[in-house]
Design a protein around this motif. Structure first.
Motif, PDB file in Angstrom:
ATOM      1  N   ALA A 126       0.826  -1.210   0.000  1.00  0.00           N
ATOM      2  CA  ALA A 126       0.000   0.000   0.000  1.00  0.00           C
ATOM      3  C   ALA A 126       0.859   1.259   0.000  1.00  0.00           C
ATOM      4  O   ALA A 126       0.518   2.257  -0.648  1.00  0.00           O
ATOM      5  CB  ALA A 126      -0.940  -0.004   1.196  1.00  0.00           C
ATOM      6  N   VAL A 127       1.967   1.233   0.723  1.00  0.00           N
ATOM      7  CA  VAL A 127       2.880   2.387   0.725  1.00  0.00           C
ATOM      8  C   VAL A 127       3.395   2.641  -0.683  1.00  0.00           C
ATOM      9  O   VAL A 127       3.420   3.793  -1.151  1.00  0.00           O
ATOM     10  CB  VAL A 127       4.054   2.150   1.702  1.00  0.00           C
ATOM     11  N   GLN A 128       3.790   1.585  -1.371  1.00  0.00           N
ATOM     12  CA  GLN A 128       4.277   1.738  -2.750  1.00  0.00           C
ATOM     13  C   GLN A 128       3.192   2.275  -3.673  1.00  0.00           C
ATOM     14  O   GLN A 128       3.447   3.164  -4.497  1.00  0.00           O
ATOM     15  CB  GLN A 128       4.778   0.390  -3.278  1.00  0.00           C
ATOM     16  N   VAL A 129       1.983   1.749  -3.525  1.00  0.00           N
ATOM     17  CA  VAL A 129       0.877   2.166  -4.404  1.00  0.00           C
ATOM     18  C   VAL A 129       0.560   3.641  -4.208  1.00  0.00           C
ATOM     19  O   VAL A 129       0.426   4.393  -5.189  1.00  0.00           O
ATOM     20  CB  VAL A 129      -0.372   1.306  -4.130  1.00  0.00           C
ATOM     21  N   LEU A 130       0.446   4.092  -2.959  1.00  0.00           N
ATOM     22  CA  LEU A 130       0.095   5.492  -2.722  1.00  0.00           C
ATOM     23  C   LEU A 130       1.245   6.428  -3.076  1.00  0.00           C
ATOM     24  O   LEU A 130       1.007   7.560  -3.527  1.00  0.00           O
ATOM     25  CB  LEU A 130      -0.326   5.692  -1.266  1.00  0.00           C
ATOM     26  N   ASP A 131       2.470   5.984  -2.897  1.00  0.00           N
ATOM     27  CA  ASP A 131       3.616   6.797  -3.314  1.00  0.00           C
ATOM     28  C   ASP A 131       3.528   7.072  -4.807  1.00  0.00           C
ATOM     29  O   ASP A 131       3.681   8.217  -5.261  1.00  0.00           O
ATOM     30  CB  ASP A 131       4.915   6.058  -2.966  1.00  0.00           C
ATOM     31  N   ASP A 132       3.258   6.035  -5.579  1.00  0.00           N
ATOM     32  CA  ASP A 132       3.125   6.187  -7.026  1.00  0.00           C
ATOM     33  C   ASP A 132       1.874   6.986  -7.382  1.00  0.00           C
ATOM     34  O   ASP A 132       1.883   7.823  -8.297  1.00  0.00           O
ATOM     35  CB  ASP A 132       3.076   4.803  -7.679  1.00  0.00           C
ATOM     36  N   TYR A 133       0.791   6.752  -6.650  1.00  0.00           N
ATOM     37  CA  TYR A 133      -0.478   7.430  -6.910  1.00  0.00           C
ATOM     38  C   TYR A 133      -0.338   8.938  -6.766  1.00  0.00           C
ATOM     39  O   TYR A 133      -0.784   9.703  -7.628  1.00  0.00           O
ATOM     40  CB  TYR A 133      -1.530   6.890  -5.941  1.00  0.00           C
ATOM     41  N   TYR A 134       0.307   9.388  -5.675  1.00  0.00           N
ATOM     42  CA  TYR A 134       0.484  10.826  -5.464  1.00  0.00           C
ATOM     43  C   TYR A 134       1.475  11.424  -6.458  1.00  0.00           C
ATOM     44  O   TYR A 134       1.346  12.590  -6.847  1.00  0.00           O
ATOM     45  CB  TYR A 134       0.952  11.103  -4.035  1.00  0.00           C
ATOM     46  N   ILE A 158       5.221   7.410   6.802  1.00  0.00           N
ATOM     47  CA  ILE A 158       4.660   8.359   7.767  1.00  0.00           C
ATOM     48  C   ILE A 158       5.393   9.692   7.659  1.00  0.00           C
ATOM     49  O   ILE A 158       4.777  10.761   7.628  1.00  0.00           O
ATOM     50  CB  ILE A 158       4.751   7.805   9.207  1.00  0.00           C
ATOM     51  N   GLU A 159       6.699   9.609   7.610  1.00  0.00           N
ATOM     52  CA  GLU A 159       7.515  10.828   7.521  1.00  0.00           C
ATOM     53  C   GLU A 159       7.196  11.621   6.263  1.00  0.00           C
ATOM     54  O   GLU A 159       7.155  12.861   6.285  1.00  0.00           O
ATOM     55  CB  GLU A 159       8.997  10.446   7.540  1.00  0.00           C
ATOM     56  N   ASN A 160       6.932  10.917   5.163  1.00  0.00           N
ATOM     57  CA  ASN A 160       6.657  11.578   3.872  1.00  0.00           C
ATOM     58  C   ASN A 160       5.202  11.983   3.704  1.00  0.00           C
ATOM     59  O   ASN A 160       4.849  12.603   2.697  1.00  0.00           O
ATOM     60  CB  ASN A 160       7.058  10.653   2.715  1.00  0.00           C
ATOM     61  N   GLY A 161       4.361  11.620   4.666  1.00  0.00           N
ATOM     62  CA  GLY A 161       2.958  11.980   4.569  1.00  0.00           C
ATOM     63  C   GLY A 161       2.118  11.029   3.744  1.00  0.00           C
ATOM     64  O   GLY A 161       0.935  11.287   3.495  1.00  0.00           O
ATOM     65  N   ILE A 162       2.699   9.906   3.318  1.00  0.00           N
ATOM     66  CA  ILE A 162       1.953   8.912   2.539  1.00  0.00           C
ATOM     67  C   ILE A 162       1.085   8.064   3.463  1.00  0.00           C
ATOM     68  O   ILE A 162      -0.041   7.703   3.135  1.00  0.00           O
ATOM     69  CB  ILE A 162       2.919   8.016   1.739  1.00  0.00           C
ATOM     70  N   VAL A 163       1.635   7.737   4.629  1.00  0.00           N
ATOM     71  CA  VAL A 163       0.943   6.912   5.616  1.00  0.00           C
ATOM     72  C   VAL A 163       0.443   7.810   6.743  1.00  0.00           C
ATOM     73  O   VAL A 163       1.223   8.580   7.311  1.00  0.00           O
ATOM     74  CB  VAL A 163       1.884   5.835   6.188  1.00  0.00           C
ATOM     75  N   TYR A 164      -0.849   7.703   7.055  1.00  0.00           N
ATOM     76  CA  TYR A 164      -1.388   8.484   8.170  1.00  0.00           C
ATOM     77  C   TYR A 164      -0.851   7.953   9.492  1.00  0.00           C
ATOM     78  O   TYR A 164      -0.465   8.718  10.387  1.00  0.00           O
ATOM     79  CB  TYR A 164      -2.910   8.445   8.163  1.00  0.00           C
ATOM     80  N   GLY A 165      -0.852   6.633   9.629  1.00  0.00           N
ATOM     81  CA  GLY A 165      -0.374   6.044  10.870  1.00  0.00           C
ATOM     82  C   GLY A 165      -0.230   4.544  10.742  1.00  0.00           C
ATOM     83  O   GLY A 165      -0.632   3.939   9.746  1.00  0.00           O
ATOM     84  N   THR A 166       0.368   3.936  11.752  1.00  0.00           N
ATOM     85  CA  THR A 166       0.514   2.483  11.765  1.00  0.00           C
ATOM     86  C   THR A 166       0.306   1.968  13.178  1.00  0.00           C
ATOM     87  O   THR A 166       0.560   2.682  14.166  1.00  0.00           O
ATOM     88  CB  THR A 166       1.890   2.053  11.218  1.00  0.00           C
TER      89      THR A 166
END
Length: 235
Positions: A126-134, A158-166
């Motif tokens: 999911a991190v990879q998908v949203l990184d590419d999506y944005y 999280i640091e890059n703002g892609i992940v809200y939280g874990t």
């Protein structure tokens, strides 16, 4: 093996996950259904209490995955204005996760406001998908992603703002609490009838507490230790 050891008077305390027969005295582990419910709740809170959720699961033949599925679905049903847009599952590799999550996001354009991932492979994908999506859609509406555990890719997200939280699991407690229980049993304490599972607890990690969440988990561990003599063991 546990039955044989017990016949010799050996105290057995498990951690991480329960055995099918639950012959050990206690099991200290994450309550996975509660953790999944909480993860969905954090996503819903970040979404402002309304919108659509993509639920990303791993292998459905795993009983823990089914518990996570139930936890997410229960949380969604408890919140009006929130709907389950799609569920993707049976993810066994990161590449498979990327393919399935990408397809779900693309086919539900504008409908997904939040994503819940309750497995490590699903989270990494999911991190990879949203990184590419944005990267491809810099003006896209925010999709709030909550993952599981704290590997480097998730923490960087999280640091890059892609992940809200874990959801950080209390793995220290998994190792520490059983040793304390065994020591107490050797000191003459006995198990309280009807007790077995000890929830090791979790903590939400966001950008605000990436440096301090370990302290928050330690507070959870300290509370469990304080509860041992009142809830689980007696002398």
């Amino acid at each position: 093996l546990f039955d044989e050891l017990k016949s010799f008077g050996v105290n057995i305390v498990g951690y991480g996950g329960a055995t099918s027969q639950q012959t050990e005295l206690f099991c200290i582990a994450t309550d996975v259904e509660t953790a999944a419910y909480d993860a969905a709740g954090y996503v819903i809170e970040a979404m402002g209490g309304k919108g659509g959720i993509l639920n990303v699961l791993e292998v459905l033949s795993d009983t823990n995955t089914l518990k996570r599925k139930a936890g997410v679905e229960a949380c969604i049903s408890d919140h009006e204005g929130v709907e389950l847009v799609q569920q993707v599952a049976d993810i066994t590799t990161i590449a498979e996760g990327v393919e399935k999550i990408s397809a779900a996001v693309s086919s539900n354009a504008g409908k997904i406001t939040g994503i819940v991932c309750t497995g490590n492979l699903a989270s990494a994908a999911a991190v990879q998908v949203l990184d590419d999506y944005y990267a491809r859609n810099p003006d896209a509406e925010k999709i709030y992603l909550v993952c599981i555990d704290t590997p480097d890719d998730v923490m960087q997200g999280i640091e890059n703002g892609i992940v809200y939280g874990t959801i950080a699991q209390n793995t220290y407690a998994h190792g520490f609490i059983p040793m304390v229980i065994l020591r107490m049993l050797n000191e003459g304490y006995s198990k309280v009838e009807g007790t077995y599972f000890i929830d090791s607890g979790t903590v939400l990690v966001t950008k605000e507490n990436t440096e301090t969440f370990s302290d928050d988990l330690m507070k959870v561990t300290e509370q469990i230790l304080a509860d041992l003599e009142t809830k689980y063991l007696t002398k």
